[in-house]
Scaffold this active site. Structure first.
Site, PDB file in Angstrom:
ATOM      1  N   PHE A  48       0.858  -1.183   0.000  1.00 30.49           N
ATOM      2  CA  PHE A  48       0.000   0.000   0.000  1.00 30.49           C
ATOM      3  C   PHE A  48       0.895   1.234   0.000  1.00 30.49           C
ATOM      4  O   PHE A  48       1.990   1.211   0.580  1.00 30.49           O
ATOM      5  CB  PHE A  48      -0.875   0.011   1.259  1.00 30.49           C
ATOM      6  CG  PHE A  48      -2.044  -0.926   1.185  1.00 30.49           C
ATOM      7  CD1 PHE A  48      -3.294  -0.463   0.801  1.00 30.49           C
ATOM      8  CD2 PHE A  48      -1.889  -2.282   1.487  1.00 30.49           C
ATOM      9  CE1 PHE A  48      -4.374  -1.335   0.723  1.00 30.49           C
ATOM     10  CE2 PHE A  48      -2.964  -3.152   1.412  1.00 30.49           C
ATOM     11  CZ  PHE A  48      -4.208  -2.681   1.033  1.00 30.49           C
ATOM     12  N   TYR A  76       3.667  -4.148   5.529  1.00 35.85           N
ATOM     13  CA  TYR A  76       4.609  -4.602   4.495  1.00 35.85           C
ATOM     14  C   TYR A  76       5.865  -5.177   5.157  1.00 35.85           C
ATOM     15  O   TYR A  76       6.352  -6.247   4.778  1.00 35.85           O
ATOM     16  CB  TYR A  76       4.975  -3.420   3.582  1.00 35.85           C
ATOM     17  CG  TYR A  76       5.954  -3.756   2.478  1.00 35.85           C
ATOM     18  CD1 TYR A  76       5.538  -4.422   1.330  1.00 35.85           C
ATOM     19  CD2 TYR A  76       7.302  -3.394   2.585  1.00 35.85           C
ATOM     20  CE1 TYR A  76       6.432  -4.719   0.313  1.00 35.85           C
ATOM     21  CE2 TYR A  76       8.203  -3.682   1.569  1.00 35.85           C
ATOM     22  CZ  TYR A  76       7.762  -4.346   0.440  1.00 35.85           C
ATOM     23  OH  TYR A  76       8.652  -4.646  -0.571  1.00 35.85           O
ATOM     24  N   LYS A  89       7.313  -9.040   4.978  1.00 34.07           N
ATOM     25  CA  LYS A  89       8.644  -9.385   4.466  1.00 34.07           C
ATOM     26  C   LYS A  89       9.505 -10.065   5.538  1.00 34.07           C
ATOM     27  O   LYS A  89      10.390 -10.860   5.197  1.00 34.07           O
ATOM     28  CB  LYS A  89       9.325  -8.142   3.888  1.00 34.07           C
ATOM     29  CG  LYS A  89       8.648  -7.610   2.615  1.00 34.07           C
ATOM     30  CD  LYS A  89       8.666  -8.626   1.455  1.00 34.07           C
ATOM     31  CE  LYS A  89       8.241  -8.011   0.125  1.00 34.07           C
ATOM     32  NZ  LYS A  89       8.239  -8.969  -0.983  1.00 34.07           N
ATOM     33  N   VAL A 146      13.977   0.441  -5.941  1.00 31.89           N
ATOM     34  CA  VAL A 146      13.910   0.311  -7.400  1.00 31.89           C
ATOM     35  C   VAL A 146      12.728   1.104  -7.981  1.00 31.89           C
ATOM     36  O   VAL A 146      11.609   1.022  -7.461  1.00 31.89           O
ATOM     37  CB  VAL A 146      13.769  -1.186  -7.789  1.00 31.89           C
ATOM     38  CG1 VAL A 146      13.826  -1.349  -9.297  1.00 31.89           C
ATOM     39  CG2 VAL A 146      14.867  -2.016  -7.125  1.00 31.89           C
ATOM     40  N   THR A 156       9.848   1.437  -9.707  1.00 26.52           N
ATOM     41  CA  THR A 156       8.744   0.631 -10.246  1.00 26.52           C
ATOM     42  C   THR A 156       7.447   1.294  -9.801  1.00 26.52           C
ATOM     43  O   THR A 156       7.471   2.272  -9.048  1.00 26.52           O
ATOM     44  CB  THR A 156       8.773  -0.794  -9.669  1.00 26.52           C
ATOM     45  OG1 THR A 156       8.597  -0.691  -8.242  1.00 26.52           O
ATOM     46  CG2 THR A 156      10.085  -1.512  -9.967  1.00 26.52           C
TER      47      THR A 156
HETATM   48  P1  NAP Z   1       5.512  -3.772  -8.945  1.00 29.08           P
HETATM   49  O1  NAP Z   1       6.111  -2.988 -10.064  1.00 29.08           O
HETATM   50  O2  NAP Z   1       4.322  -3.274  -8.253  1.00 29.08           O
HETATM   51  O3  NAP Z   1       5.270  -5.263  -9.497  1.00 29.08           O
HETATM   52  C1  NAP Z   1       4.698  -6.225  -8.675  1.00 29.08           C
HETATM   53  C2  NAP Z   1       4.377  -7.439  -9.513  1.00 29.08           C
HETATM   54  O4  NAP Z   1       3.767  -8.416  -8.664  1.00 29.08           O
HETATM   55  C3  NAP Z   1       3.366  -7.136 -10.627  1.00 29.08           C
HETATM   56  O5  NAP Z   1       3.655  -7.914 -11.749  1.00 29.08           O
HETATM   57  C4  NAP Z   1       2.046  -7.568  -9.994  1.00 29.08           C
HETATM   58  O6  NAP Z   1       1.063  -7.912 -10.937  1.00 29.08           O
HETATM   59  C5  NAP Z   1       2.547  -8.799  -9.260  1.00 29.08           C
HETATM   60  N1  NAP Z   1       1.562  -9.305  -8.294  1.00 29.08           N
HETATM   61  C6  NAP Z   1       0.973  -8.676  -7.263  1.00 29.08           C
HETATM   62  N2  NAP Z   1       0.104  -9.497  -6.658  1.00 29.08           N
HETATM   63  C7  NAP Z   1       0.136 -10.664  -7.330  1.00 29.08           C
HETATM   64  C8  NAP Z   1      -0.549 -11.901  -7.206  1.00 29.08           C
HETATM   65  N3  NAP Z   1      -1.474 -12.105  -6.269  1.00 29.08           N
HETATM   66  N4  NAP Z   1      -0.236 -12.895  -8.061  1.00 29.08           N
HETATM   67  C9  NAP Z   1       0.695 -12.731  -9.028  1.00 29.08           C
HETATM   68  N5  NAP Z   1       1.336 -11.566  -9.227  1.00 29.08           N
HETATM   69  C10 NAP Z   1       1.065 -10.559  -8.374  1.00 29.08           C
HETATM   70  O7  NAP Z   1       6.597  -3.989  -7.791  1.00 29.08           O
HETATM   71  P2  NAP Z   1       8.188  -4.230  -7.824  1.00 29.08           P
HETATM   72  O8  NAP Z   1       8.795  -3.029  -7.242  1.00 29.08           O
HETATM   73  O9  NAP Z   1       8.605  -4.723  -9.151  1.00 29.08           O
HETATM   74  O10 NAP Z   1       8.296  -5.377  -6.727  1.00 29.08           O
HETATM   75  C11 NAP Z   1       8.706  -6.707  -7.015  1.00 29.08           C
HETATM   76  C12 NAP Z   1       9.131  -7.356  -5.702  1.00 29.08           C
HETATM   77  O11 NAP Z   1      10.228  -6.642  -5.137  1.00 29.08           O
HETATM   78  C13 NAP Z   1       8.044  -7.325  -4.623  1.00 29.08           C
HETATM   79  O12 NAP Z   1       8.061  -8.529  -3.894  1.00 29.08           O
HETATM   80  C14 NAP Z   1       8.458  -6.161  -3.737  1.00 29.08           C
HETATM   81  O13 NAP Z   1       7.964  -6.279  -2.427  1.00 29.08           O
HETATM   82  C15 NAP Z   1       9.969  -6.304  -3.796  1.00 29.08           C
HETATM   83  N6  NAP Z   1      10.723  -5.101  -3.446  1.00 29.08           N
HETATM   84  C16 NAP Z   1      10.625  -3.984  -4.204  1.00 29.08           C
HETATM   85  C17 NAP Z   1      11.391  -2.855  -3.875  1.00 29.08           C
HETATM   86  C18 NAP Z   1      11.345  -1.604  -4.702  1.00 29.08           C
HETATM   87  O14 NAP Z   1      12.022  -0.623  -4.336  1.00 29.08           O
HETATM   88  N7  NAP Z   1      10.623  -1.549  -5.803  1.00 29.08           N
HETATM   89  C19 NAP Z   1      12.227  -2.883  -2.741  1.00 29.08           C
HETATM   90  C20 NAP Z   1      12.306  -4.048  -1.990  1.00 29.08           C
HETATM   91  C21 NAP Z   1      11.561  -5.157  -2.357  1.00 29.08           C
HETATM   92  P3  NAP Z   1      -0.083  -6.847 -11.412  1.00 29.08           P
HETATM   93  O15 NAP Z   1       0.527  -6.034 -12.513  1.00 29.08           O
HETATM   94  O16 NAP Z   1      -1.174  -7.756 -11.865  1.00 29.08           O
HETATM   95  O17 NAP Z   1      -0.457  -6.022 -10.220  1.00 29.08           O
END
Ligand code: NAP
Length: 276
Positions: free
Chosen positions: A94, A193, A197, A230, A232
């Protein structure tokens, strides 16, 4: 049945997951599955990579839906007789200014990030072949959230003897405690969150231990990692890393050579093992 090695990345229609698929298409010697809960978004992402000359395959996967997880499991079993690389990347967060009640945020966030990821592991880890690699994308936020837990909770989450059932009970208790507005009194930090994690990192430590106990000699390596901050949809445009840079540590862990016996059961950031 195909003898081709196979890799699966969850939640890979965009963001870090898409960048992981991109890198694996270039470096993994086998079939790479881009998965998405929404087939249209998934196929659009496949088409985008095809434009770049890459050849990912597609399978639907909603990690909130046990039927969807089991359909992928059956497909992999039948077509490949198992799985070589699994990257559990799918996750939600969120926004900080979201006004959804905290208890709802807790339930929804834990449902996907912890319980969904765990269900994928329950169904797909038995399929992992010898020398397989499993990467659970957690976050540095799991470490800071751990620091915000009571001493008693910290001790449980750092324990080398905690079981998966005990972890599930703790994650369930967090959600219940938020509903009763007693989570802070019960020693939890104020971040759904972060707690989700913690669950992913501790689950990875438990799973690695079980692999040591039950599948010794199969050389499977399983780790949790942080991709960094990252750019995103989740983290926004101010984050410091590109999705490609965010993919580096997960891809490094997914492609650990067959001669490697470490890292295993670790929390890894910037390709470096971090203390838990
Ligand atoms: P993002 O751009 O929001 O992408 C999240 C992805 O997960 C999307 O493809 C989304 O699909 C998918 N998803 C969500 N719920 C799902 C479900 N129930 N079943 C299958 N797919 C689902 O986020 P991101 O930044 O790339 O994050 C990827 C991972 O990295 C996450 O685990 C996040 O917690 C972790 N992370 C990110 C950061 C950062 O700075 N970005 C830092 C630390 C950790 P939809 O398009 O359908 O929503």
């Amino acid at each position: 049945m195909s003898n081709v090695p196979v890799a699966v990345v969850t939640g890979s229609n965009k963001g870090i997951g898409l960048a992981i698929v991109k890198a694996l298409c270039k470096q993994f010697p086998g079939d790479v599955y881009l998965t998405s809960r929404d087939p249209q978004r998934g196929q659009a992402a496949v088409a985008q990579l095809q434009q770049e000359g890459l050849r990912p395959l597609f399978h639907q996967l909603d990690i909130d839906d046990l039927q969807s997880i089991r359909a992928l499991r059956d497909f992999l079993k039948e077509k490949y007789g198992g799985l070589n690389v699994l990257v559990n990347n799918a996750g939600i967060a969120f926004k900080v200014d979201d006004t959804t009640p905290f208890a709802v945020q807790a339930e929804v966030t834990l449902k996907t990030n912890f319980f969904g990821t765990r269900n994928v592991c329950t169904e797909l880890l038995p399929l992992i072949k010898p020398y397989g690699r499993v990467v659970n994308v957690s976050s540095m936020v799991s470490s800071s959230a751990l620091g915000g837990c009571s001493q008693e909770l910290q001790q449980k989450f750092r324990s080398d003897a905690i079981t998966e059932d005990e972890l599930v009970q703790l994650m369930t208790k967090f959600v219940e405690d938020t509903k009763n507005s007693v989570h802070e009194k019960e020693g939890w930090p104020n971040t759904a969150y972060g707690v989700s994690k913690i669950g992913v990192t501790v689950l990875s430590r438990i799973q690695a231990r079980l692999l040591n106990e039950q599948r010794k000699g199969e050389h499977i390596l399983l780790n949790a990692c942080c991709p960094g901050w990252v750019r995103t949809d989740m983290a926004g445009p101010k984050a410091t890393k590109s999705p490609e840079e965010g993919a580096e540590t997960p891809v490094y862990l997914a492609l650990l050579p067959s001669s490697a016996d470490a890292p295993h059961g670790q929390f890894v950031s910037n390709k470096t093992v971090k203390p838990w």
